[in-house]
Design a protein around this motif. Structure first.
Motif, mmCIF file in Angstrom:
data_model
loop_
_atom_site.group_PDB
_atom_site.id
_atom_site.type_symbol
_atom_site.label_atom_id
_atom_site.label_comp_id
_atom_site.label_asym_id
_atom_site.label_seq_id
_atom_site.Cartn_x
_atom_site.Cartn_y
_atom_site.Cartn_z
ATOM 1 N N LEU A 47 0.798 -1.227 0.000
ATOM 2 C CA LEU A 47 0.000 0.000 0.000
ATOM 3 C C LEU A 47 0.829 1.275 0.000
ATOM 4 N N TYR A 94 -9.156 4.761 4.023
ATOM 5 C CA TYR A 94 -7.843 4.579 3.394
ATOM 6 C C TYR A 94 -7.106 3.466 4.149
ATOM 7 N N LEU A 129 -14.464 5.251 -0.706
ATOM 8 C CA LEU A 129 -13.045 4.893 -0.744
ATOM 9 C C LEU A 129 -12.600 4.824 -2.193
ATOM 10 N N VAL A 131 -10.065 2.778 -4.847
ATOM 11 C CA VAL A 131 -9.258 1.575 -5.083
ATOM 12 C C VAL A 131 -8.444 1.819 -6.337
ATOM 13 N N ARG A 132 -7.151 1.594 -6.247
ATOM 14 C CA ARG A 132 -6.326 1.761 -7.452
ATOM 15 C C ARG A 132 -6.814 0.816 -8.543
ATOM 16 N N THR A 133 -6.818 1.280 -9.766
ATOM 17 C CA THR A 133 -7.342 0.459 -10.869
ATOM 18 C C THR A 133 -6.515 -0.808 -11.054
ATOM 19 N N ASN A 135 -5.652 -2.683 -8.621
ATOM 20 C CA ASN A 135 -5.966 -3.514 -7.455
ATOM 21 C C ASN A 135 -7.349 -4.155 -7.632
ATOM 22 N N GLU A 136 -7.518 -4.911 -8.715
ATOM 23 C CA GLU A 136 -8.851 -5.396 -9.103
ATOM 24 C C GLU A 136 -9.467 -6.338 -8.069
ATOM 25 N N VAL A 138 -9.476 -6.353 -4.942
ATOM 26 C CA VAL A 138 -10.034 -5.727 -3.749
ATOM 27 C C VAL A 138 -11.440 -5.189 -3.984
ATOM 28 N N VAL A 139 -11.777 -4.899 -5.224
ATOM 29 C CA VAL A 139 -13.139 -4.431 -5.514
ATOM 30 C C VAL A 139 -14.148 -5.485 -5.069
ATOM 31 N N TYR A 142 -14.757 -5.278 -1.325
ATOM 32 C CA TYR A 142 -15.653 -4.190 -0.917
ATOM 33 C C TYR A 142 -17.088 -4.465 -1.348
ATOM 34 N N ASP A 149 -19.575 0.518 -7.072
ATOM 35 C CA ASP A 149 -18.934 1.507 -7.936
ATOM 36 C C ASP A 149 -19.863 2.715 -8.085
#
Ligand SMILES: CC(C)(COP(=O)(O)OP(=O)(O)OC[C@H]1O[C@@H](n2cnc3c(N)ncnc32)[C@H](O)[C@@H]1OP(=O)(O)O)[C@@H](O)C(=O)NCCC(=O)NCCS
Length: 162
Positions: A47, A94, A129, A131-133, A135-136, A138-139, A142, A149
């Protein structure tokens, strides 16, 4: 955990008591003694980024009433975190992180729930929040927790502190 007072006189108890760690799996606000382990955890979780000094991020989150870093332990070491901040309109998450060896046991969900409770107590009605694109995976985590989204692009610009 942030302040412990004696029953009479209002004098703080000895620092060793005030800083006693919480039981494993219980989220509490970060203390000075946790900082190194939190940074190690964020590094182990991928991270950290060169443009975000994690020590500065922790210090700034602890500096005001509207933000914090919550930590929980497993076997006595910091194993999970969530940073929470209320910007006056929305609550933000975060640094949701669980140590690789402690994943899949519910700590990630518990981190988000604890941060949500912290934010709701400060008036948040919606929690968001980023999420970096890259970091698929982790979507999906969530989404299991009820996040969706929001169909918004996040725009940003670096500025010089005044
Ligand atoms: C994402 C992360 C916090 C999840 O932690 P965890 O402790 O393994 O999560 P939990 O065990 O609490 O899982 C909660 C739920 O999400 C599901 N889940 C967890 N990771 C998942 C994944 N990668 N894909 C799909 N579902 C996932 C679990 O099956 C569980 O479902 P259930 O409660 O309905 O059975 C952890 O993998 C992590 O630290 N990743 C690296 C850091 C990171 O990318 N953080 C997010 C920054 S935006």
């Amino acid at each position: 955990m942030t302040s412990v007072h004696a029953l009479s006189g209002g004098e703080p108890l000895a620092p060793v008591l005030a800083a006693a760690p919480a039981a494993d799996g219980v989220f509490v606000e970060i203390t000075d003694a946790d900082v190194e382990q939190v940074v190690e955890l964020w590094q182990a979780c991928g991270l950290t980024r060169p443009w975000n000094d994690p020590y500065v991020d922790i210090a700034e989150a602890r500096a005001g009433d509207g933000s914090t870093v919550l930590v929980a332990r497993a076997e006595g070491r910091v194993a999970a975190t969530a940073m929470a901040g209320h910007d006056g309109h929305r609550g933000w998450l975060y640094y949701v992180a669980v140590a690789p060896e402690a994943r899949g046991t519910g700590l990630g969900r518990a981190a988000v729930v604890a941060a949500e409770a912290w934010l709701v107590a400060r008036g948040a009605r919606k929690i968001q929040l980023m999420v970096r694109t890259t970091n698929e995976d982790v979507v999906a985590f969530y989404e299991r927790l009820g996040y969706a989204d929001q169909q918004c692009a996040v725009l940003g610009r670096w500025v010089e502190p005044s």
